[in-house]
Enzyme design. Sequence first.
Site, short mmCIF file in Angstrom:
data_model
loop_
_atom_site.label_atom_id
_atom_site.label_comp_id
_atom_site.label_asym_id
_atom_site.label_seq_id
_atom_site.Cartn_x
_atom_site.Cartn_y
_atom_site.Cartn_z
N HIS A 126 5.54 -4.56 5.27
CA HIS A 126 4.38 -4.24 4.44
C HIS A 126 3.24 -5.16 4.89
O HIS A 126 3.49 -6.28 5.37
CB HIS A 126 4.76 -4.55 2.98
CG HIS A 126 3.77 -4.13 1.95
ND1 HIS A 126 2.64 -4.86 1.68
CD2 HIS A 126 3.75 -3.08 1.12
CE1 HIS A 126 1.96 -4.26 0.70
NE2 HIS A 126 2.61 -3.18 0.34
N ASP A 167 11.00 -10.99 2.37
CA ASP A 167 10.18 -10.23 1.43
C ASP A 167 11.12 -9.31 0.65
O ASP A 167 11.59 -8.29 1.16
CB ASP A 167 9.13 -9.42 2.20
CG ASP A 167 8.39 -8.42 1.31
OD1 ASP A 167 8.73 -8.31 0.12
OD2 ASP A 167 7.49 -7.72 1.83
N GLN A 219 11.15 -4.82 -2.39
CA GLN A 219 11.86 -3.55 -2.62
C GLN A 219 13.35 -3.77 -2.82
O GLN A 219 14.09 -2.80 -3.02
CB GLN A 219 11.65 -2.59 -1.43
CG GLN A 219 10.24 -2.13 -1.23
CD GLN A 219 9.73 -1.23 -2.36
OE1 GLN A 219 10.49 -0.71 -3.17
NE2 GLN A 219 8.42 -1.06 -2.43
N LYS A 277 7.73 -4.25 -9.94
CA LYS A 277 8.61 -3.21 -9.36
C LYS A 277 9.97 -3.21 -10.05
O LYS A 277 10.79 -2.34 -9.82
CB LYS A 277 8.77 -3.43 -7.85
CG LYS A 277 7.47 -3.15 -7.08
CD LYS A 277 7.69 -3.26 -5.60
CE LYS A 277 6.42 -3.47 -4.82
NZ LYS A 277 5.58 -2.27 -4.67
N CYS A 280 0.79 0.92 3.08
CA CYS A 280 0.51 -0.49 3.46
C CYS A 280 1.42 -0.92 4.60
O CYS A 280 1.91 -2.07 4.62
CB CYS A 280 0.67 -1.44 2.28
SG CYS A 280 -0.45 -1.08 0.94
C1 LIG Z 1 8.12 -4.37 0.97
C2 LIG Z 1 6.92 -4.77 0.17
N1 LIG Z 1 6.40 -5.98 0.34
C3 LIG Z 1 5.34 -6.39 -0.35
C4 LIG Z 1 4.73 -5.57 -1.28
C5 LIG Z 1 3.53 -6.08 -2.00
O1 LIG Z 1 3.81 -6.17 -3.36
P1 LIG Z 1 2.63 -6.59 -4.35
O2 LIG Z 1 1.56 -5.56 -4.19
O3 LIG Z 1 3.29 -6.55 -5.69
O4 LIG Z 1 2.18 -7.93 -3.96
C6 LIG Z 1 5.22 -4.29 -1.48
C7 LIG Z 1 4.55 -3.38 -2.43
O5 LIG Z 1 4.55 -2.19 -2.30
C8 LIG Z 1 6.36 -3.88 -0.74
O6 LIG Z 1 6.86 -2.67 -0.90
#
Ligand SMILES: Cc1ncc(COP(=O)(O)O)c(C=O)c1O
Length: 404
Positions: free
Chosen positions: A118, A195, A198, A221, A361
């Site tokens: 992401h 990270d 998900q 989430k 993203c």
């Molecule tokens: C794999 C992953 N990392 C990071 C994020 C970023 O999350 P946030 O927007 O809550 O900071 C997301 C959000 O869709 C994600 O799916």
Amino acid sequence: MARPEDFRGDFPILNKGDYIYFDNAATSQRPTAVIEAIKDFYENSNANPLRGLYDLSMDATERYENARSTVADFIGASSSEEIIFTRNTTESLNLVAYSYGMDNVNEGDEIVITIMEHHSNILPWQMVARAKKAKLVYLEIDEEGVISKEEYESKITDKAKIVSVGHVSNVFGVTNPVKEIAAYAHSKGATVIVDGAQAAPHIPVNVRDIDADFYAFSGHKLMAPMGIGVLYGKKEILENMNPFLTGGEMIEYVTREDATYAELPHKFEAGTVNAAGAVGLEAAIKYLKGVGFDFIREQEDKLTRRMMEGMKKLPYIKIYGSNDPEKHSGIVTFTMDGVHPHDISSVLNDDHVCIRAGHHCAQPLMQFIGAGSTARASVYFYNTEEEVDRFLKHLEGVRSVMGY
Ligand SMILES: Cc1ncc(COP(=O)(O)O)c(C=O)c1O
């Protein structure tokens, strides 16, 4: 055995407006238990936590710190000092990049990430790499979105200072072998960041078992409010890091010229904290534990299988990632011949079906798979087979609306 119907009544929004909410990878819905916990905090415990020496403030502090302990227990941290509350995964990863990366990455070092990250796990490292004249190295994937052992063993070398990997991809839903990657990266002397945005809502996470140095996730989430996130860090690493943001609450003593910082974890929590968010996150974790990861997994697999089988009958649909629904973590990313993903989403919206369309993203991944944009349907345990069937019917209708 539990059924999704047992939980649907807990989600006010799912019982209004006849929505088929299949954008759970973007954010989940909140159960009444979470909404009530936030309300209860503001109605009964609201004061600025960590500051006041009166009962109300001490109550707010206690509730905030209890939430931290619940999070520590949820992800298997050794102590609640290792849990830093942030706004979201993005802020957690930026904290690591600024406070750890900028002080520990040097010219000629390598920062290893994957092509499926992401943007939140790409841009902070691009920034560090640029500032420190380090090299950003990408682990690549096969057709099914899998990073092979050969790939990570050939690209994580003695030059790697940072290895930062998504636990579960928000596009393919694939679960990366983070434990194996962490062990290999550590053998090369690198620091490992995971990270977990998900992963945390869908699978049990144990940061000590993975042996991650840092682990980031977002509350929203996993049914908690927006605006509360978590960064786990190993105590000995956090202790040696400089703060990310500075100001109130994160200090021990301040003179005109200088300051000493508070103990962990407060050193990393400058300013008034999001106590109601933390309390909401605690309620979400308790609710999630009540549902149970076994049921979550089973229901997501059942729905994903039904969705993929239905889509495979439509010759104009291409599904990305593994053929095996159990490897999707409830995420099905797809394209439709001749119809732009934005049009798929807009047409489905007319039928109250909520799916995501765009680059998710993850633009480097989109470039890698040769798709400018894709559609993504993502389920959670409260979704039903009946919703999947209605979604498939509406999906078939999209082509005729678009003139095919
Ligand atoms: C794999 C992953 N990392 C990071 C994020 C970023 O999350 P946030 O927007 O809550 O900071 C997301 C959000 O869709 C994600 O799916």
